[in-house]
Design a protein around this motif. Structure first.
Motif: not given
Lengths: 473, 441
Positions: A198, A201-203, A206-207, A237, A313-314, A317-318
């Motif tokens: 990854r 690559a613009i997140a 992320s998960s 990851t 949620s992620e 943050s990103n």
């Protein structure tokens, strides 16, 4: 057209010098000049001279290139950093962002000698399923320009359907590779989480984010994945598992393969035309010797709520780095959908709400993992539709956030678990709109999925059909 | 009314690893040209991903072991969100509910101070307020962004400024002895934040407020800030109010703390597990391996030099307090020159304690040679000695006369005059000859 040929054949012709990379690239640019104005699939088009110069260099050194991708043109969803080539994630916030480094996937393709011709339209920051939520104008479906090309990676999918390039690189967080593949009549592999780096690559989330190939066929996708997969010291990851020789294993027989058909995917939400197409596909697999069994996946209905807690949620943050201090664009440039997801995610992570939302969603995620693991311990693949609806008319999804979410119903659970999923063309509706299906496999079972997909594409010709736009002048 | 201070400490220590916490940039940022040691990761560029620094994790575990902490077998990183221009991602990668180490303690002369936790995070960039083209601006230097930072949090077990100072000195010493940080306060590689409140003597519950003091860069200022706060709180409590829960800063110029941020403005950090870094799992073997590789701690080295070289408590303490002197002592006392001359550890210790400041750069070889030389009994040629004595006596009539009157100080003065001309002479030999010469006058 040269670009209709599979990558393996193009590569052979380049090596035997019966075709040059310059020929291929020129054909792509001619096609782009003729039809791009009707589709709006590009955000940034690499200029023709630059691409031709690269093609010339490859033609001169073709014997020294080991990769079958040498001299082959490709596009990338505009979420990938490409050194020196503007990268926007379809948001005006990054309108003038020229990356100082390249995503690992882009670097690997460049090293293989593949030629980047453009950065493609998408829903801004990956938020959407229709490429309407973009600051660069919606991408139109090559099969019907009144309809969406799907999303979030509508740009690369439309470009492949319109024969602007040989393959594309998408990014799938909740269906962003598979949904546009289904709506554009192309093939695409959403890889196992960790299979492809990854880095760069613009997140979005992320998960859940995965980087994968999209092309005309399963086999072309296998060629691309062979090149881009593998562990990356820049992505903690990424998986150290060795990359199988997908293109060598793709001929494996489907005889005796066990395919599950979960009844929850065929409920009232599903368009009857799509249902009929999947049932026909079932028969094709059965005729190839596979065993298709109806099963149950009762958790499915929780997929969308879990996804729409975890992903926002992620993403909240990103996206906090785009605070207006750097990159030029102000925060007010986030779209309505971006703001909706940032607000939802911020709320879900707030103290006092974390346990009720984020933590609970993570618990349900664990349930999904065990349910899918159990099912996939007994089956080689799960067959299901990609989207519940046919390609939407412009405005339909944009004006109805709930409908927009439900478009992800069949795709998001795969990301929640991290499984691979191959999306393939499997028919057309009455109005000549394409329909897609997906084959979901166990973690790191891309090779099995490619083989099943290849078998299917040997027995069907859906993937060879082109929108009328392609041949028109 | 009698009050008892209740003090906890938060200490940030920058690790001196070669590279950053999550990238390959140099961790040594001090005095470098701004924004030269940066990369996509520590600049938080789109698409960049963190790769945890193995050494930093290992050193944090080592510090935990030195403090008697329990090392977590499973740990993870979390994102701590807040907006500040020196934080390029909009969040700091830190540790929330599964720190690398929990528990532990440091003994002080005023009692045990328990450690609450030890965790690892990344440092932020640095803001510089400057004038550019006549305009007041704030510049950001990202060289420090992503430097490994260990946070040590104590329980509220400290009850005086002196105890806080003693604790901090001991912690500083441990960090230095482990060789994991310069812990240089001036450079900001060790930063102190006391949490202070006071309660009536005899009460056991935690006070209903606490005040955090930030930006402290010396043990002395930490003690001063604590003293200042204790007095301030007492005055407020005496007036019937409760001090406000807030963050204050130490103002060196005013010798006072000043309010920076009230509790009402406190951020909700929205912690959640860092999805870019898989959870960390450590085997017992790995942790034991770190324990085995640990250098001796200050207390252990103190015991060692007392036992092996026969130093007294005071000498040992002075040496332990200054690792440079201690290292010099250990190398000198074991040097061939000193060993073959049969010079005692105590002599070497005294020399180093008293004279090492006179050296620019004190090398073991030089110091050993000087000590050996100082212990040599040099017998001076008798006629040369008599010549010097004659000169000194004839040119110091007053001192000679005073000596004759019984003034012992004059003898020492004359002795000094002789020694100035024969610095390496055996003191006893000179003294005897001087006395004899004066008596024959």
């Amino acid at each position: 057209m040269l670009i209709d040929l599979p990558i393996s054949e193009l590569s052979e012709k380049l090596r035997s010098k019966t075709v040059t990379s310059v020929d291929i690239i020129s054909e792509c640019y001619d096609q782009i000049e003729a039809h791009e104005s009707k589709l709006n699939s590009f955000i940034t088009l690499v200029d023709r001279e630059t691409a031709i110069a690269k093609a010339k260099a490859i033609d001169e050194t073709i014997a020294t290139h080991a990769s079958p991708l040498a001299g082959i043109p490709y596009v990338m969803k505009d979420a990938y950093l490409t050194r020196g080539v503007r990268t926007t994630a379809a948001s005006k916030i990054l309108d003038s962002f020229i990356p100082p480094y390249s995503a690992t996937v882009h670097r690997k393709l460049e090293e293989a000698g593949a030629i980047l011709i453009g950065k493609m339209n998408m829903d801004a920051w990956g938020h959407g399923a229709s490429t309407e939520n973009t600051d660069y104008g919606p991408t139109k479906n090559p099969w019907d320009q009144e309809r969406s090309a799907g999303g979030s990676g509508g740009g690369p999918a439309a470009a492949i359907a319109a024969r602007f390039c040989s393959f594309g690189i998408g990014e799938d967080t909740g269906g962003s590779i598979r949904n546009p593949a289904a709506w554009n009549n192309i093939s695409a592999m959403k890889v196992t989480y960790g299979r492809v780096s990854r880095y760069g690559a613009i997140a979005y989330a992320s998960s859940l984010d995965t980087m994968g190939p999209t092309a005309k066929t399963a086999q072309d996708c296998a060629y691309v994945l062979e090149t881009i997969a593998g562990v990356d010291p820049y992505d903690a990851t990424s998986s150290p598992k060795p990359v199988p020789p997908y293109t060598k294993e793709i001929g494996a027989s489907s005889k005796g393969k066990k395919i599950a058909l979960p009844s929850e995917f065929f409920g009232d939400a599903l368009d009857p035309e799509i249902k009929a197409a999947i049932m026909e596909a079932r028969e094709v697999f059965e005729s190839a010797g596979a065993e298709v069994t109806e099963v149950s996946l009762p958790l499915l209905e929780y997929g969308v709520p879990v996804y729409y807690i975890l992903a926002p949620s992620e993403t909240s943050s990103n996206l906090s780095r785009y605070d207006g201090v750097r990159y030029g664009g102000k925060r007010s440039l986030f779209t309505k959908e971006n703001k909706r997801r940032i607000m939802t995610g911020t709320y879900a992570l707030s103290s006092g709400y974390y346990d009720a939302y984020y933590k609970k969603a993570q618990k349900v995620r664990s349930l999904f993992i065990s349910e899918y693991t159990k099912l996939l311990s007994q089956y080689d693949a799960i067959l299901s539709p990609v989207t519940p609806i046919m390609p939407s008319k412009f405005g339909e999804l944009l004006d109805d956030p709930m409908k927009n979410m439900m478009a992800d119903l069949y795709t998001v659970t795969v990301n929640i678990v991290g499984l691979p999923s191959l999306s393939l063309p499997c028919g057309f509706g009455k109005t000549n709109l394409p329909i897609g299906m997906q084959l979901v496999g166990n973690m790191f079972s891309e090779s099995t999925l490619f083989a099943l997909g290849h078998t299917y594409q040997q027995k069907t010709d859906w993937h060879t059909r082109q929108p009328t736009l392609v041949s028109s002048k | 009314m009698n009050y008892e201070p209740v003090i906890g400490l938060e200490i940030h220590v920058e690790l001196k690893t070669k590279s950053g916490m999550f990238c390959g940039c140099p961790a040594d940022h001090f005095g470098k040209t701004p924004n030269t040691g940066t990369c996509p990761v520590c600049l938080g560029l789109p698409g960049a991903l963190p790769i945890p620094n193995k050494k930093a994790v290992e050193w944090t575990i080592m510090l935990g072991l030195a403090l008697g902490s329990t090392v977590s077998e499973v740990s993870k990183f979390d994102r701590k969100h807040y907006f500040y221009p020196d934080l390029p991602k909009g969040y700091q990668i830190s540790q929330y509910d599964q720190p690398l180490c929990r528990g532990g303690k440091i003994e002080t002369s005023q009692g045990t101070v328990r450690i609450h936790r030890v965790h690892l995070e990344e440092d932020t960039g640095k803001l510089q307020h400057a004038m550019v083209d006549g305009k007041k601006v704030t510049l950001v230097d990202f060289n420090r962004s992503g430097v490994p930072l260990v946070e040590i949090v104590t329980e509220a077990d400290i009850h005086s400024a002196d105890q806080a100072k003693e604790f901090l000195k001991k912690l500083h010493q441990i960090v230095r002895y482990l060789g994991i940080s310069d812990a240089d306060m001036e450079k900001g590689s060790m930063r102190l934040e006391p949490n202070i409140s006071i309660r009536k003597v005899g009460e056991t519950a935690l006070p209903p407020y606490k005040v955090e003091v930030k930006n402290i860069n010396s043990f002395r200022f930490a003690a001063m800030a604590i003293e200042y706060e204790i007095k301030r709180h007492a005055t407020i409590l005496e007036s019937g109010s409760i001090p406000a829960q807030e963050t204050r800063g130490w103002d060196e110029a005013k010798n006072a703390t000043v309010s920076q941020r009230s509790k009402e403005e406190a951020a909700d950090y929205r912690y959640f597990p860092e999805p870019d870094i898989p959870p960390l799992r450590f085997t017992r073997g790995y942790i034991e391996g770190i324990r085995q590789s640990m250098p001796l701690l200050p207390d252990e080295r103190k015991q060692k030099i007392v036992k092996e070289f026969g130093l007294n408590e005071q000498q040992a303490t002075v040496l332990i307090d200054d690792e440079r002197k201690l290292n010099l002592f250990e190398s000198t006392v074991l040097s061939n020159a000193v060993v073959s001359a049969g010079i005692s550890g105590a002599t070497v210790a005294n020399w180093i304690i008293n004279k090492v400041a006179d050296y620019g750069v004190a090398t073991t070889q030089q110091v050993a040679a000087d000590i050996v030389e100082s212990q040599k009994i040099t017998v001076i040629d008798e006629s040369e000695l008599q010549n010097v004595l004659a000169t000194v006596i004839s040119s110091n009539d007053k001192a000679v006369a005073d000596y004759k009157k019984g003034k012992q100080q004059s003898l020492m003065f004359l002795m000094g005059q002789v020694k100035r001309q024969i610095p390496k002479g055996n003191t006893q030999q000179i003294l005897d000859a001087l006395k004899a010469a004066l008596d024959t006058q």
